[in-house]
Design a protein around this motif. Structure first.
Motif, short mmCIF file in Angstrom:
data_model
loop_
_atom_site.label_atom_id
_atom_site.label_comp_id
_atom_site.label_asym_id
_atom_site.label_seq_id
_atom_site.Cartn_x
_atom_site.Cartn_y
_atom_site.Cartn_z
N UNK A 1 0.85 -1.19 0.00
CA UNK A 1 0.00 0.00 0.00
C UNK A 1 0.88 1.24 0.00
N UNK A 2 0.62 2.10 -0.97
CA UNK A 2 1.38 3.34 -1.09
C UNK A 2 0.77 4.41 -0.20
N UNK A 3 -0.55 4.56 -0.30
CA UNK A 3 -1.23 5.57 0.51
C UNK A 3 -2.72 5.24 0.54
N UNK A 4 -3.36 5.50 1.67
CA UNK A 4 -4.80 5.30 1.81
C UNK A 4 -5.41 6.60 2.35
N UNK A 5 -6.60 6.89 1.89
CA UNK A 5 -7.33 8.09 2.30
C UNK A 5 -8.75 7.70 2.65
N UNK A 6 -9.42 8.49 3.46
CA UNK A 6 -10.86 8.31 3.64
C UNK A 6 -11.55 9.64 3.41
#
Length: 178
Positions: free
Chosen positions: A73-78
């Motif tokens: 996973x490089x980046x996660x956002x919500x």
């Protein structure tokens, strides 16, 4: 805290087993997914999962933190509902005789802004793109006529605000990802 609808965007490498590990994060917390889609992202060789859930903000923060711990996973956002533009698509398969015998079904099609994708002597297929409530409304209107098949996609979404994911990715592996 009250449960809200959130959309989680996860930018990843395309590796086998990642989907299983991401879904296990939700399983451990007994959180049901409303939908999950995966696709190529706007960046070459970077994939995006779009996950819709109904949880508290505290829960979604913890989930995103756990997702980001996955190596691929490089980046996660919500995002909250008002921060995104989202749609889903549904296909409805209906007996062709109804198109000609039931005048009301033509009005349902016209008023729902759906499209006829194909017509055969046995069936026709409608496509409806919109918010979940719009797809659900068309389902309720067509159900009394007898649906032969029905399927819907998961949520797809883009943010209203600019996401600087390209800048974030430059800090990881610019030769491989960009």
């Amino acid at each position: 805290m009250e449960k809200e609808n959130f959309t989680i965007s996860v930018y990843t490498e395309n590796n086998i087993g990642l989907l299983n590990r991401i879904s296990a994060i939700f399983l451990k917390r007994h959180i049901n997914l409303d939908s999950m889609t995966a696709s190529q992202s706007e960046i070459k060789d970077v994939f995006r999962f779009t996950i819709a859930v109904k949880v508290t903000e505290e829960q979604v923060k913890k989930i995103v933190g756990q997702i980001e711990k996955q190596i691929e996973v490089i980046k996660a956002f919500y995002h909250k509902e008002e921060q995104i533009i989202y749609q889903e698509t549904a296909l409805f398969k209906v007996a062709s005789k109804l198109l000609f015998e039931e005048r009301q079904i033509q009005n349902v099609i016209k008023n729902s802004n759906s499209n006829i994708v194909t017509v055969t002597p046995e069936f026709f297929v409608l496509e409806k793109t919109g918010r979940r409530r719009e797809v659900d409304a068309l389902y309720r209107k067509l159900e009394p006529y007898g649906l032969m098949q029905f399927t819907r996609s998961g949520r797809i979404a883009v943010t209203k605000e600019k996401m600087h994911i390209s800048k974030i990715l430059e800090n990881f592996a610019p030769e491989e990802l960009l």
